[in-house]
Scaffold this motif. Structure first.
Motif, PDB file in Angstrom:
ATOM      1  N   ASN A  13       0.879  -1.272   0.048  1.00 29.19           N
ATOM      2  CA  ASN A  13      -0.030  -0.003  -0.081  1.00 29.19           C
ATOM      3  C   ASN A  13       0.767   1.292  -0.005  1.00 29.19           C
ATOM      4  OD1 ASN A  13      -2.473  -1.030  -0.105  1.00 29.19           O
ATOM      5  ND2 ASN A  13      -3.024  -1.088   1.839  1.00 29.19           N
ATOM      6  N   GLU A  14       2.179   1.195   0.303  1.00 27.57           N
ATOM      7  CA  GLU A  14       3.088   2.338   0.401  1.00 27.57           C
ATOM      8  C   GLU A  14       2.774   3.154  -0.945  1.00 27.57           C
ATOM      9  OE1 GLU A  14       4.077  -0.707   1.310  1.00 27.57           O
ATOM     10  OE2 GLU A  14       4.423  -0.650   3.359  1.00 27.57           O
ATOM     11  N   LEU A  15       3.069   2.428  -2.072  1.00 32.70           N
ATOM     12  CA  LEU A  15       3.123   3.275  -3.326  1.00 32.70           C
ATOM     13  C   LEU A  15       1.803   3.886  -3.612  1.00 32.70           C
ATOM     14  CD1 LEU A  15       5.302   1.081  -5.789  1.00 32.70           C
ATOM     15  CD2 LEU A  15       5.755   3.462  -5.046  1.00 32.70           C
ATOM     16  N   LYS A  16       0.701   3.037  -3.339  1.00 37.25           N
ATOM     17  CA  LYS A  16      -0.582   3.693  -3.485  1.00 37.25           C
ATOM     18  C   LYS A  16      -0.717   4.893  -2.757  1.00 37.25           C
ATOM     19  CE  LYS A  16      -5.093   2.313  -2.427  1.00 37.25           C
ATOM     20  NZ  LYS A  16      -5.509   1.221  -1.388  1.00 37.25           N
ATOM     21  N   TYR A  17      -0.404   5.133  -1.507  1.00 40.91           N
ATOM     22  CA  TYR A  17      -0.757   6.110  -0.874  1.00 40.91           C
ATOM     23  C   TYR A  17       0.319   7.220  -1.180  1.00 40.91           C
ATOM     24  CZ  TYR A  17      -3.167   3.251   2.649  1.00 40.91           C
ATOM     25  OH  TYR A  17      -4.176   2.347   2.938  1.00 40.91           O
ATOM     26  N   ILE A  18       1.532   6.774  -1.486  1.00 40.86           N
ATOM     27  CA  ILE A  18       2.602   7.898  -2.127  1.00 40.86           C
ATOM     28  C   ILE A  18       1.842   8.669  -3.310  1.00 40.86           C
ATOM     29  CG2 ILE A  18       4.761   8.366  -3.199  1.00 40.86           C
ATOM     30  CD1 ILE A  18       5.900   6.082  -1.166  1.00 40.86           C
ATOM     31  N   GLU A  19       1.344   7.800  -4.231  1.00 41.07           N
ATOM     32  CA  GLU A  19       0.709   8.467  -5.318  1.00 41.07           C
ATOM     33  C   GLU A  19      -0.253   9.331  -5.052  1.00 41.07           C
ATOM     34  OE1 GLU A  19      -0.124   5.061  -7.891  1.00 41.07           O
ATOM     35  OE2 GLU A  19      -0.779   6.411  -9.544  1.00 41.07           O
ATOM     36  N   GLU A  20      -1.136   9.010  -3.905  1.00 42.00           N
ATOM     37  CA  GLU A  20      -2.234  10.042  -3.346  1.00 42.00           C
ATOM     38  C   GLU A  20      -1.500  11.426  -2.929  1.00 42.00           C
ATOM     39  OE1 GLU A  20      -5.196   8.862  -0.768  1.00 42.00           O
ATOM     40  OE2 GLU A  20      -5.007   6.536  -1.596  1.00 42.00           O
ATOM     41  N   VAL A  21      -0.244  11.381  -2.321  1.00 43.18           N
ATOM     42  CA  VAL A  21       0.303  12.422  -1.901  1.00 43.18           C
ATOM     43  C   VAL A  21       0.816  13.158  -3.236  1.00 43.18           C
ATOM     44  CG1 VAL A  21       2.589  13.285  -1.043  1.00 43.18           C
ATOM     45  CG2 VAL A  21       1.362  11.302   0.246  1.00 43.18           C
ATOM     46  N   PHE A  22       1.631  12.535  -4.045  1.00 42.75           N
ATOM     47  CA  PHE A  22       1.886  13.269  -5.477  1.00 42.75           C
ATOM     48  C   PHE A  22       0.678  13.885  -6.039  1.00 42.75           C
ATOM     49  CE2 PHE A  22       6.473  12.325  -6.470  1.00 42.75           C
ATOM     50  CZ  PHE A  22       6.799  11.770  -5.547  1.00 42.75           C
ATOM     51  N   LYS A  23      -0.417  13.210  -6.329  1.00 40.73           N
ATOM     52  CA  LYS A  23      -1.556  14.026  -6.769  1.00 40.73           C
ATOM     53  C   LYS A  23      -1.942  15.128  -6.136  1.00 40.73           C
ATOM     54  CE  LYS A  23      -3.564   9.929  -9.340  1.00 40.73           C
ATOM     55  NZ  LYS A  23      -4.232   8.702  -8.964  1.00 40.73           N
ATOM     56  N   SER A  24      -1.833  15.093  -4.827  1.00 37.95           N
ATOM     57  CA  SER A  24      -2.544  16.095  -4.022  1.00 37.95           C
ATOM     58  C   SER A  24      -1.390  17.450  -3.969  1.00 37.95           C
ATOM     59  CB  SER A  24      -2.677  16.010  -2.763  1.00 37.95           C
ATOM     60  OG  SER A  24      -1.412  15.465  -1.994  1.00 37.95           O
ATOM     61  N   ASN A  25      -0.137  17.040  -4.371  1.00 35.81           N
ATOM     62  CA  ASN A  25       0.896  17.785  -4.455  1.00 35.81           C
ATOM     63  C   ASN A  25       1.390  18.244  -3.157  1.00 35.81           C
ATOM     64  OD1 ASN A  25       3.156  18.877  -5.977  1.00 35.81           O
ATOM     65  ND2 ASN A  25       2.413  20.948  -5.851  1.00 35.81           N
ATOM     66  N   TYR A  26       0.841  17.611  -2.009  1.00 33.83           N
ATOM     67  CA  TYR A  26       1.489  17.987  -0.589  1.00 33.83           C
ATOM     68  C   TYR A  26       2.606  17.017  -0.291  1.00 33.83           C
ATOM     69  CZ  TYR A  26      -2.230  21.179   1.047  1.00 33.83           C
ATOM     70  OH  TYR A  26      -2.966  22.151   1.213  1.00 33.83           O
ATOM     71  N   ILE A  27       3.677  17.317  -1.066  1.00 30.47           N
ATOM     72  CA  ILE A  27       4.708  16.424  -0.892  1.00 30.47           C
ATOM     73  C   ILE A  27       5.221  16.718   0.514  1.00 30.47           C
ATOM     74  CG2 ILE A  27       7.236  15.814  -1.930  1.00 30.47           C
ATOM     75  CD1 ILE A  27       4.750  15.380  -3.952  1.00 30.47           C
ATOM     76  N   ALA A  28       5.553  18.005   0.737  1.00 36.32           N
ATOM     77  CA  ALA A  28       6.166  18.444   1.945  1.00 36.32           C
ATOM     78  C   ALA A  28       5.810  19.844   2.310  1.00 36.32           C
ATOM     79  CB  ALA A  28       7.635  18.287   2.092  1.00 36.32           C
ATOM     80  N   PRO A  29       5.771  20.485   3.205  1.00 37.07           N
ATOM     81  CA  PRO A  29       5.897  19.821   4.649  1.00 37.07           C
ATOM     82  C   PRO A  29       4.522  19.343   5.223  1.00 37.07           C
ATOM     83  CG  PRO A  29       5.789  22.097   4.954  1.00 37.07           C
ATOM     84  CD  PRO A  29       5.653  21.810   3.477  1.00 37.07           C
ATOM     85  N   LEU A  30       4.598  18.446   6.053  1.00 35.58           N
ATOM     86  CA  LEU A  30       2.977  17.825   6.592  1.00 35.58           C
ATOM     87  C   LEU A  30       2.084  17.536   5.456  1.00 35.58           C
ATOM     88  CD1 LEU A  30       3.076  20.419   9.548  1.00 35.58           C
ATOM     89  CD2 LEU A  30       4.104  18.146   9.442  1.00 35.58           C
ATOM     90  N   GLY A  31       0.880  17.599   5.993  1.00 32.87           N
ATOM     91  CA  GLY A  31      -0.190  17.130   5.113  1.00 32.87           C
ATOM     92  C   GLY A  31      -1.160  15.974   5.762  1.00 32.87           C
ATOM     93  N   GLU A  32      -2.121  15.716   4.913  1.00 27.72           N
ATOM     94  CA  GLU A  32      -3.124  14.572   5.326  1.00 27.72           C
ATOM     95  C   GLU A  32      -2.486  13.240   6.032  1.00 27.72           C
ATOM     96  OE1 GLU A  32      -6.580  13.267   6.695  1.00 27.72           O
ATOM     97  OE2 GLU A  32      -5.977  15.588   6.301  1.00 27.72           O
TER      98      GLU A  32
END
Ligand SMILES: Cc1ncc(COP(=O)(O)O)c(C=O)c1O
Length: 386
Positions: A13-32
């Motif tokens: 699931n790590e990659l799936k969640y990372i993809e969501e992070v990338f889509k949201s563009n909340y790479i850093a700092p913090l976020g959901e």
């Protein structure tokens, strides 16, 4: 290496969640995902408050700071541990006093009492390490800390997923820390978590972890802090890893039992404390060990203190296994035996030195199968027989 001590083991699931992070563009700092990672740790450990950070070392530093530890304060600490447990005492220019271990690898109660009794002033805090995921004697330690008004900080960096009387290690003290470093039971590649009973104090730590920035539009500072927070990308990995924590603990325990099955009559495997569940982060074993050798110093038998040689069979074993592409390591070298702490006070009984000489950490990766453990065990038997 064919077998590492404790390599990362992703769940999928790590990659799936990372993809969501990338889509949201909340790479850093913090976020959901950082928030969700904190929530999952709170739920798992049943702690009131959690703060995701970029290391457990940072979590210990913040715990000491919000506990009010200052220059020249005394902080008691387990001696048998990794230096990250105690380096933050030095960051604050406080003074560590090291305490040796008992037959469980963890803090010796008799020495703890003696250290407090003989202390020139009240120690402010105790940093207690649960080594290799094994529970320390929490009933006695909690009572001693409460009677002496000492703030208990649990270094559960190696003990995420371990319990004592069904309560998560890390949640007994005022503060507890977990590590998500690359070799831990689950990992964010690097990361840590501070848990704590007191909301205000954990929120204060949160404030310090982002440069102590006041809540206003521009950058206003009444105090100084640190850059210690975890990124949203790593929060995503952490959340996916928390989902498989329980599976990983069961597997680590299985690996430990396999080693015991194959090697139990040649090496010594220490039992976990009664009423506890160790996460068995690393399977460890002792060679040529006899319980009569414990507490040697109390019997006035002097063994060397600083330059302790490894037992020749351990050095040979580590070398032999390395040739087979198998990673092993001695146990931690106690803090009171480290040159950097040569001027610090220590209460010692010889146990951690003995464990260092005679102990070995065995490959404990959760992707290993019983046949792998069998193969490693056979090589160990061959090496110690020669
Ligand atoms: C006992 C202990 N304390 C603290 C730490 C520090 O954790 P981190 O690497 O997340 O700072 C580690 C491991 O790295 C550890 O084994």
């Amino acid at each position: 290496m064919r077998f590492f001590l404790s390599p990362p083991h992703m769940s999928g699931n790590e990659l799936k969640y990372i993809e969501e992070v990338f889509k949201s563009n909340y790479i850093a700092p913090l976020g959901e995902f950082v928030n969700r990672f904190e929530k999952s740790v709170k739920e798992y450990s049943k702690s009131e408050n959690a703060l995701a950070l970029n290391s457990a070392t940072a979590a210990l530093h913040l715990a000491l700071r919000v506990a009010g530890v200052e220059q020249n304060d005394i902080v008691l600490a387990s001696s048998f541990t990794f230096i990250a447990s105690v380096a933050p005492i030095c960051y604050l220019k406080a003074k560590p006093i090291f305490i040796d271990c008992d037959e469980t690898y963890n803090l010796d109660i008799t020495l703890l009492k003696r250290a407090i009794k003989e202390c020139e002033k009240r120690p402010k805090a105790l940093i207690l390490t649960h080594l290799y995921g094994n529970a320390a004697k929490m009933d006695e330690i909690m009572q001693i800390c409460s009677e002496n008004n000492i703030i208990l900080i649990e270094d559960a960096a190696e003990a995420l997923g371990s319990f004592y009387r069904e309560k998560a290690l890390g949640t007994f003290g005022e503060f507890g820390v977990y590590s998500y470093n690359g070799n831990k039971i689950i990992t964010t590649s690097g990361g840590g978590m501070l848990v704590g009973k007191n909301k205000e104090k954990v929120e204060k730590a949160r404030f310090y972890s982002t440069q102590a920035r006041e809540d206003c539009l521009h950058y206003e500072h009444l105090d100084y802090g640190y850059n210690y927070r975890l990124s949203n990308v790593l929060g995503a990995i952490g959340l996916a890893q928390m989902e498989v924590l329980e599976q990983r603990v069961l597997k680590k325990r299985e690996i430990y039992n396999w080693y015991k099955e194959f090697l139990g009559d040649k090496l010594t495997f220490l039992d976990e404390l009664k009423d506890s569940r160790s996460n068995r982060w690393l399977s460890t074993a002792l060679i040529d060990f006899d319980t009569k050798e414990l507490n040697l110093y109390e019997k006035n038998i002097n063994i060397s203190q600083k330059n302790i040689p490894l037992h020749p069979k351990i050095s040979k074993l580590i070398d032999d296994l390395k040739k087979e592409q198998i990673e092993t390591r001695p146990l931690w070298k106690a803090m009171h035996t480290q040159a950097v702490f040569k001027d610090c006070k220590a209460y010692i009984n010889g146990n951690s030195e003995l464990f260092f000489q005679k102990g070995i950490c065995l490959p404990s990766g959760t992707a290993m199968q019983k046949n792998d453990v069998k193969e490693i065990s056979e090589l160990i038997l061959k090496s110690i027989k020669e």
